[in-house]
Design an enzyme around this catalytic site. Sequence first.
Site, PDB file in Angstrom:
ATOM      1  CB  SER A 100      -1.037   0.143   1.267  1.00  0.00           C
ATOM      2  OG  SER A 100      -2.177   0.891   0.960  1.00  0.00           O
ATOM      3  CG  HIS A 133      -5.564  -2.682  -0.286  1.00  0.00           C
ATOM      4  ND1 HIS A 133      -4.517  -2.180  -1.127  1.00  0.00           N
ATOM      5  CD2 HIS A 133      -5.100  -1.850   0.868  1.00  0.00           C
ATOM      6  CE1 HIS A 133      -4.067  -1.307  -0.835  1.00  0.00           C
ATOM      7  NE2 HIS A 133      -4.205  -1.078   0.602  1.00  0.00           N
ATOM      8  CD  GLU A 188      -2.349  -2.677  -4.053  1.00  0.00           C
ATOM      9  OE1 GLU A 188      -3.561  -3.060  -3.573  1.00  0.00           O
ATOM     10  OE2 GLU A 188      -1.742  -1.787  -3.715  1.00  0.00           O
TER      11      GLU A 188
END
Length: 307
Positions: free
Chosen positions: A111, A278, A209
Amino acid sequence: MNMIKPARIQKGDTVGVIAPASPPDQEKVKQALSFFTELGLHYKLGKNIECQYGYLAGSDEERVEDVHSMFLDPSVKAIFSARGGYGTPRIATQIDYEIVKNNPKIFWGYSDLTFLHNAFIQKAGLVTFHGPMLSSDLGGDSIDPLTKSRFMQLFDSQSFVYDETISPLVTEIPGEASGLLIGGNLSLLVSTLGTEFEIDTKDKLLFIEDIHEEPRSVDRMLNQLYMCGKLSDATGILVGNFKECEPSHSLSLTLAEVLQHYMKLANKPAVSGFQIGHCTPHVAIPLGTFSKLDASNRKVIIESGVK
């Protein structure tokens, strides 16, 4: 680029835990630490892991201090991030990359940590690991078995094959491609553009992502990467999990339509459906290792990230 692979860990080793982005849930961190005990590891918490400065886990100086301290500590064999959130781009220019390069060790997170993965690869030539974190992923009552199993890559140097035995995959553009695997969170990759840490996709496999981005936002970010030549410079593209990236109203393209549009424009071998990001399960992968994508047969072979 000659990449540095960190040494594998062994049972009995000590791993460090830091919060280089947003403040983690301390209770969940404590719960997650038992996972390291299960793996036969000891752990050491960063000095500033309980600090908080708004949406940041302490000041920039405090967070950089923990990064440097963990890399310099000879007793620490691997460094795990407690959570993502916000803030790693703020500290990227303050990190001493000679410390990282001269003390190579496993660095793990995802992330917001994408910015540091990219920085460590570019500035220190260090292979890093895109994987689940303590507060956000490992602090619950149970951990998905597949998610758990991917931590074992840190103990041995076997390559990893991701194919449809793990999750359904879709060939977006057929063909074969190879190169160093780089990337991570799309929002963070785009935030590198125009900086000294600008993502370099030339002759590399690009992985993307994201989370909580509507199709129009994904469109904007992929368009920026496309106009900068980052999609066409890549040898191939791996599309990971885009969690909760659905449109908020009916006047929208679907996420699939947006992704397909840019895969066709890039016209490089591309596969979507990887359970990386995630999501649960969350399949951890090394970044900066040589990988081979067979888009036609929907699989990728990823070289080990440790030596």
